[in-house]
Design a protein around this motif. Sequence first.
Motif, short mmCIF file in Angstrom:
data_model
loop_
_atom_site.label_atom_id
_atom_site.label_comp_id
_atom_site.label_asym_id
_atom_site.label_seq_id
_atom_site.Cartn_x
_atom_site.Cartn_y
_atom_site.Cartn_z
N VAL A 72 13.25 39.18 -23.81
CA VAL A 72 11.96 39.63 -24.34
C VAL A 72 11.99 39.75 -25.87
N PRO A 73 13.00 40.40 -26.47
CA PRO A 73 13.03 40.42 -27.94
C PRO A 73 13.21 39.04 -28.57
N ILE A 74 14.01 38.19 -27.93
CA ILE A 74 14.21 36.85 -28.49
C ILE A 74 12.90 36.07 -28.48
N ILE A 75 12.15 36.15 -27.39
CA ILE A 75 10.85 35.46 -27.32
C ILE A 75 9.90 36.04 -28.35
N GLY A 76 9.91 37.36 -28.52
CA GLY A 76 9.06 37.99 -29.53
C GLY A 76 9.39 37.53 -30.93
N ILE A 77 10.69 37.42 -31.26
CA ILE A 77 11.11 36.97 -32.58
C ILE A 77 10.71 35.52 -32.80
N VAL A 78 10.90 34.68 -31.79
CA VAL A 78 10.52 33.27 -31.92
C VAL A 78 9.02 33.13 -32.13
N LEU A 79 8.23 33.86 -31.37
CA LEU A 79 6.77 33.81 -31.55
C LEU A 79 6.36 34.31 -32.92
N PHE A 80 7.02 35.35 -33.42
CA PHE A 80 6.72 35.85 -34.76
C PHE A 80 7.04 34.81 -35.81
N LEU A 81 8.21 34.15 -35.70
CA LEU A 81 8.57 33.13 -36.68
C LEU A 81 7.63 31.93 -36.62
N ILE A 82 7.21 31.57 -35.42
CA ILE A 82 6.26 30.46 -35.30
C ILE A 82 4.91 30.85 -35.91
N SER A 83 4.50 32.10 -35.72
CA SER A 83 3.21 32.52 -36.28
C SER A 83 3.26 32.54 -37.81
N LEU A 84 4.43 32.77 -38.40
CA LEU A 84 4.55 32.71 -39.85
C LEU A 84 4.42 31.28 -40.37
N ALA A 85 4.88 30.32 -39.58
CA ALA A 85 4.84 28.93 -40.00
C ALA A 85 3.46 28.33 -39.87
N ILE A 86 2.62 28.91 -39.03
CA ILE A 86 1.29 28.34 -38.81
C ILE A 86 0.34 28.76 -39.88
#
Length: 86
Positions: A72-86
């Motif tokens: 769950v934290p890993i998925i949250g971190i990945v989604l956060f990093l992807i949202s920064l790139a968009i």
Amino acid sequence: MWQRVLAILVTITGLLLAVLGVVSDEDTTVRAVGAVIMLVGIIWLYRQPAPRSKSPDDVPPLRWYQSPILWVPIIGIVLFLISLAI
């Protein structure tokens, strides 16, 4: 054991690409590639042999890589990093 983990990671990567494809003129291509990667991961996971247990009532304990406390934290971190790139 590691093949199953890698197949799950490939499926998650394809899902992230398919759902959160890059917002640009070529987002359809990125989403299609993500869908193909996800499909490959699902097929790879499906074709792996099931682990054999000694009896139907014998359920092995969860391994560390199966724990939602890890994912769950890993998925949250990945989604956060992807949202920064968009």
